[in-house]
Write an enzyme that holds these catalytic residues in place. Structure first.
Site, PDB file in Angstrom:
ATOM      1  N   CYS A  61       0.636  -1.366   0.060  1.00 32.46           N
ATOM      2  CA  CYS A  61       0.081   0.160  -0.269  1.00 32.46           C
ATOM      3  C   CYS A  61       0.822   0.982   0.145  1.00 32.46           C
ATOM      4  CB  CYS A  61      -0.662  -0.010   1.305  1.00 32.46           C
ATOM      5  SG  CYS A  61      -2.593   0.621   1.159  1.00 32.46           S
ATOM      6  N   HIS A  86      -3.609  -5.693   1.129  1.00 31.66           N
ATOM      7  CA  HIS A  86      -2.365  -5.956   2.657  1.00 31.66           C
ATOM      8  C   HIS A  86      -2.719  -7.259   2.837  1.00 31.66           C
ATOM      9  CE1 HIS A  86      -2.319  -1.658   3.895  1.00 31.66           C
ATOM     10  NE2 HIS A  86      -3.153  -1.345   2.776  1.00 31.66           N
ATOM     11  N   GLU A 141      -1.105  -8.191   4.629  1.00 28.79           N
ATOM     12  CA  GLU A 141      -0.577  -8.206   6.493  1.00 28.79           C
ATOM     13  C   GLU A 141      -2.288  -8.458   7.138  1.00 28.79           C
ATOM     14  OE1 GLU A 141      -0.754  -6.168   4.706  1.00 28.79           O
ATOM     15  OE2 GLU A 141      -0.884  -3.891   6.037  1.00 28.79           O
TER      16      GLU A 141
END
Lengths: 225, 74
Positions: free
Chosen positions: A86, A197, A199
């Site tokens: 990002c 994302h 994560e």
């Protein structure tokens, strides 16, 4: 295997990125401060999401000049594995480590949703752990400035060189990215940036663990060097 | 001396901000307005104006997606 997660003023996904990396078997992870000139001997660098330096001027524009970034740039030039997520993707583009740039979403809105990503290549150091036969990943996005752009001739060259690793699934392009591109590597293939994302997709509790495959792939690549 | 630099999205690149402004205008009674593009202006004090070009290219503009123009130095 030791991951380093860069932290700028305004970064907000540093802990999630570190915790995601720590889920990889045998991995360690440390935070790297933006003002330091040290990468603490990490094996791979993650530039996480957020709003580095308030994203003033342009997203990622000021962060690229942080002291730690000159170390990241040198690390990348020597073939080190670097992942930008990002805002990290935007920063790596601004730093010239990745081709192209990220523009405001076509729809002008902040978008936060789960998307399906087509895995264009599963033979890279960022995607090798995607299970055989799995062709898409379910990972969330959350951004306002995620429209991937590069001039047409550059996009042709990147595709010919196999630099596009992830695309938004047909009909799911959320931000107007050219050619549905969600994630690209540099020419050498050691630096990867994506808007989604990974994560935030590492625990069954939140619906998908597909993001973990990227971190696992990086660890495998480092182990195989 | 004082310099003014104008930075704008390159021709051909969609500018959602400009589109938003354009779409708001009819509701306010304005008509016949098109091709609205929104950029930004940077004002700065500079001792050596020969540095202007380099600083625009290095930081103020991303020349892949933006054009810049030094509009005045005084």
């Amino acid at each position: 295997m030791k991951f380093g997660v860069v932290r700028f003023p305004g970064t907000c996904d540093d802990f999630d990125a570190r915790d995601a990396a720590l889920r990889v078997d045998g991995a360690q992870a440390v935070l790297l401060w933006h003002g330091d000139h040290s990468l603490q001997d990490v094996d791979a660098v993650i530039v996480p999401g957020g709003f580095s330096y308030g994203d003033y001027l342009r997203v990622g524009a000021i962060a690229r000049f942080a002291p730690v970034m000159s170390e990241v740039i040198e690390f990348a030039r020597q073939g080190g594995t670097v992942l930008g997520i990002c805002n990290g993707f935007q920063i790596l583009c601004e730093a010239g480590l990745l081709p192209g740039a990220l523009l405001p979403n076509t729809g002008r809105r902040f978008i936060f949703r789960q998307v399906d990503l087509d895995v264009v290549r599963a033979d890279t150091r960022f995607t090798s752990a995607v299970p055989a036969g799995q062709t898409s990943l379910s990972i969330p996005i959350k951004h306002t400035t995620g429209r991937y752009y590069a001039p047409e001739d550059q996009l042709d060259a990147m595709e010919a060189n196999g630099q596009v690793l992830l695309r938004y699934a047909p009909g799911q392009n959320p931000n107007g990215s050219l050619r549905d591109i969600a994630g690209v590597t540099n020419e050498a293939g050691n630096v990867f940036g994506l808007m989604p994302h990974p994560e935030h997709a590492v625990d069954p509790l939140t619906g998908s663990v597909d993001g973990l495959t990227l971190f696992t792939s990086m660890a495998q690549a480092v182990a195989n060097v | 001396m004082k310099a003014r630099v104008l930075i704008r999205p390159k021709a051909g690149i969609l500018d959602p901000q400009g589109v938003a402004v354009e779409q708001a205008l009819p509701a306010l009674g304005f008509s016949g307005i098109s091709e609205v593009r929104v950029g930004r202006m940077v004002e700065l004090e500079i001792e050596d104006e020969s540095q202007l070009d380099a600083l625009c290219q290095k930081l103020l503009a991303n020349t892949l997606i933006e054009d810049y123009e030094v509009v005045s130095v005084s």
